[in-house]
Design an enzyme around this catalytic site. Structure first.
Site, PDB file in Angstrom:
ATOM      1  N   HIS A   1       0.863  -1.180   0.000  1.00 47.23           N
ATOM      2  CA  HIS A   1       0.000   0.000   0.000  1.00 47.23           C
ATOM      3  C   HIS A   1       0.897   1.227   0.000  1.00 47.23           C
ATOM      4  O   HIS A   1       2.120   1.098  -0.057  1.00 47.23           O
ATOM      5  CB  HIS A   1      -0.966  -0.015   1.192  1.00 47.23           C
ATOM      6  CG  HIS A   1      -0.306   0.066   2.522  1.00 47.23           C
ATOM      7  ND1 HIS A   1       0.368  -0.994   3.087  1.00 47.23           N
ATOM      8  CD2 HIS A   1      -0.198   1.089   3.404  1.00 47.23           C
ATOM      9  CE1 HIS A   1       0.856  -0.634   4.257  1.00 47.23           C
ATOM     10  NE2 HIS A   1       0.539   0.627   4.478  1.00 47.23           N
TER      11      HIS A   1
ATOM     12  N   HIS B   1       1.401   3.974   2.198  1.00 49.82           N
ATOM     13  CA  HIS B   1       1.941   4.740   3.318  1.00 49.82           C
ATOM     14  C   HIS B   1       3.447   4.858   3.086  1.00 49.82           C
ATOM     15  O   HIS B   1       4.094   3.890   2.681  1.00 49.82           O
ATOM     16  CB  HIS B   1       1.696   4.011   4.648  1.00 49.82           C
ATOM     17  CG  HIS B   1       0.368   4.287   5.261  1.00 49.82           C
ATOM     18  ND1 HIS B   1      -0.351   3.318   5.924  1.00 49.82           N
ATOM     19  CD2 HIS B   1      -0.373   5.421   5.348  1.00 49.82           C
ATOM     20  CE1 HIS B   1      -1.476   3.828   6.376  1.00 49.82           C
ATOM     21  NE2 HIS B   1      -1.514   5.112   6.035  1.00 49.82           N
TER      22      HIS B   1
ATOM     23  N   ASP C   1       5.927   4.759   4.976  1.00 51.17           N
ATOM     24  CA  ASP C   1       6.795   3.824   5.688  1.00 51.17           C
ATOM     25  C   ASP C   1       6.887   2.472   4.979  1.00 51.17           C
ATOM     26  O   ASP C   1       7.581   1.568   5.439  1.00 51.17           O
ATOM     27  CB  ASP C   1       6.355   3.639   7.146  1.00 51.17           C
ATOM     28  CG  ASP C   1       4.949   3.097   7.305  1.00 51.17           C
ATOM     29  OD1 ASP C   1       4.046   3.524   6.562  1.00 51.17           O
ATOM     30  OD2 ASP C   1       4.747   2.255   8.196  1.00 51.17           O
ATOM     31  N   HIS C   2       6.241   2.359   3.828  1.00 50.75           N
ATOM     32  CA  HIS C   2       6.325   1.150   3.018  1.00 50.75           C
ATOM     33  C   HIS C   2       7.002   1.375   1.671  1.00 50.75           C
ATOM     34  O   HIS C   2       7.223   0.417   0.944  1.00 50.75           O
ATOM     35  CB  HIS C   2       4.926   0.544   2.816  1.00 50.75           C
ATOM     36  CG  HIS C   2       4.386  -0.040   4.068  1.00 50.75           C
ATOM     37  ND1 HIS C   2       4.361  -1.386   4.312  1.00 50.75           N
ATOM     38  CD2 HIS C   2       3.887   0.546   5.187  1.00 50.75           C
ATOM     39  CE1 HIS C   2       3.857  -1.614   5.507  1.00 50.75           C
ATOM     40  NE2 HIS C   2       3.561  -0.443   6.063  1.00 50.75           N
TER      41      HIS C   2
ATOM     42  N   HIS D   1      -6.758  -2.948   5.444  1.00 50.73           N
ATOM     43  CA  HIS D   1      -5.917  -1.964   6.134  1.00 50.73           C
ATOM     44  C   HIS D   1      -6.687  -0.644   6.163  1.00 50.73           C
ATOM     45  O   HIS D   1      -6.184   0.405   5.806  1.00 50.73           O
ATOM     46  CB  HIS D   1      -4.580  -1.823   5.412  1.00 50.73           C
ATOM     47  CG  HIS D   1      -3.591  -0.928   6.105  1.00 50.73           C
ATOM     48  ND1 HIS D   1      -3.586  -0.712   7.453  1.00 50.73           N
ATOM     49  CD2 HIS D   1      -2.558  -0.211   5.610  1.00 50.73           C
ATOM     50  CE1 HIS D   1      -2.596   0.116   7.767  1.00 50.73           C
ATOM     51  NE2 HIS D   1      -1.960   0.435   6.650  1.00 50.73           N
TER      52      HIS D   1
ATOM     53  N   ASP E   1       0.518  -4.325   6.438  1.00 49.11           N
ATOM     54  CA  ASP E   1      -0.281  -3.908   7.596  1.00 49.11           C
ATOM     55  C   ASP E   1      -1.717  -4.325   7.348  1.00 49.11           C
ATOM     56  O   ASP E   1      -2.367  -3.764   6.477  1.00 49.11           O
ATOM     57  CB  ASP E   1      -0.277  -2.380   7.752  1.00 49.11           C
ATOM     58  CG  ASP E   1       1.099  -1.800   7.987  1.00 49.11           C
ATOM     59  OD1 ASP E   1       2.021  -2.557   8.293  1.00 49.11           O
ATOM     60  OD2 ASP E   1       1.237  -0.581   7.859  1.00 49.11           O
TER      61      ASP E   1
END
Length: 187
Positions: free
Chosen positions: A43, A45, A47-48, A135, A158
């Site tokens: 996805h 975000h 942080d990915h 998510h 996540d």
């Protein structure tokens, strides 16, 4: 470092997500980045995917023989195009400094590949299947199942446990899932 999973299938390396700091960890672990075939995003975000440009640069310099393919759900093209745009001048300067023979400009870019949930991708003996994950409120979000020569790993990103995740993980050798405990967060 933030989330990133390395998957080896024969001589090929694949990444699922590329969070900040993960490229440094990969370098310290001496992952053979010249063998990086593709990155898969669960996805969008940051942080990915924040370390995607570092993985792209490091694998390009290491001798990756083709542009880095970045697979993900719809929206991956916008993310990859934006990162390519942001790093375009850097690519130009590196090619000018080191030469086209050492760093071919055509290999220094990432190529977005939309992989809808339910898509099955065949790469020789490797089969990669994407599946929807929950998510909320992030949509779309997907997980991936890698099947290679009788072995399998499922990476959910996540997500919460759903019947679809259970189905994707059934019979797998390993399930890797980022989880959140709501009772802990709420206390």
């Amino acid at each position: 470092a933030q989330t990133c999973v390395a998957v080896f299938a024969g001589d090929s390396l694949y990444l699922v997500d590329a969070g900040a700091g993960s490229a440094q960890v990969a370098t310290l672990a001496r992952l053979p980045l010249e063998r990086l075939e593709a990155a898969f995003l669960t996805h969008f975000h940051s942080d990915h995917f924040a370390a995607l440009p570092e993985f792209n640069l490091n694998s390009w310099v290491a001798g990756r023989p083709r542009p880095l393919a970045v697979y993900g759900p719809p929206g991956v093209t916008e993310v990859v195009d934006g990162l390519n745009d942001a790093y375009r001048q850097d690519l130009t300067y590196r090619v000018a400094h080191h030469g086209e023979e050492l760093l071919p400009a055509s290999l220094g870019v990432m190529e977005a590949k939309v992989m809808e949930a339910g898509t099955v991708l065949e790469m020789g003996d490797l089969t990669i299947t994407s599946f929807p994950v929950n998510h909320d409120p992030v949509r779309p979000a997907v997980g991936y199942r890698f099947d290679y020569l009788g072995r399998s790993v499922v990476i959910s990103g996540d997500s919460i446990v759903t019947p679809g995740l259970i189905s994707a993980a059934t019979g797998a050798d390993l399930l890797l899932q980022d989880t959140l405990s709501l009772p802990i967060v709420k206390s």
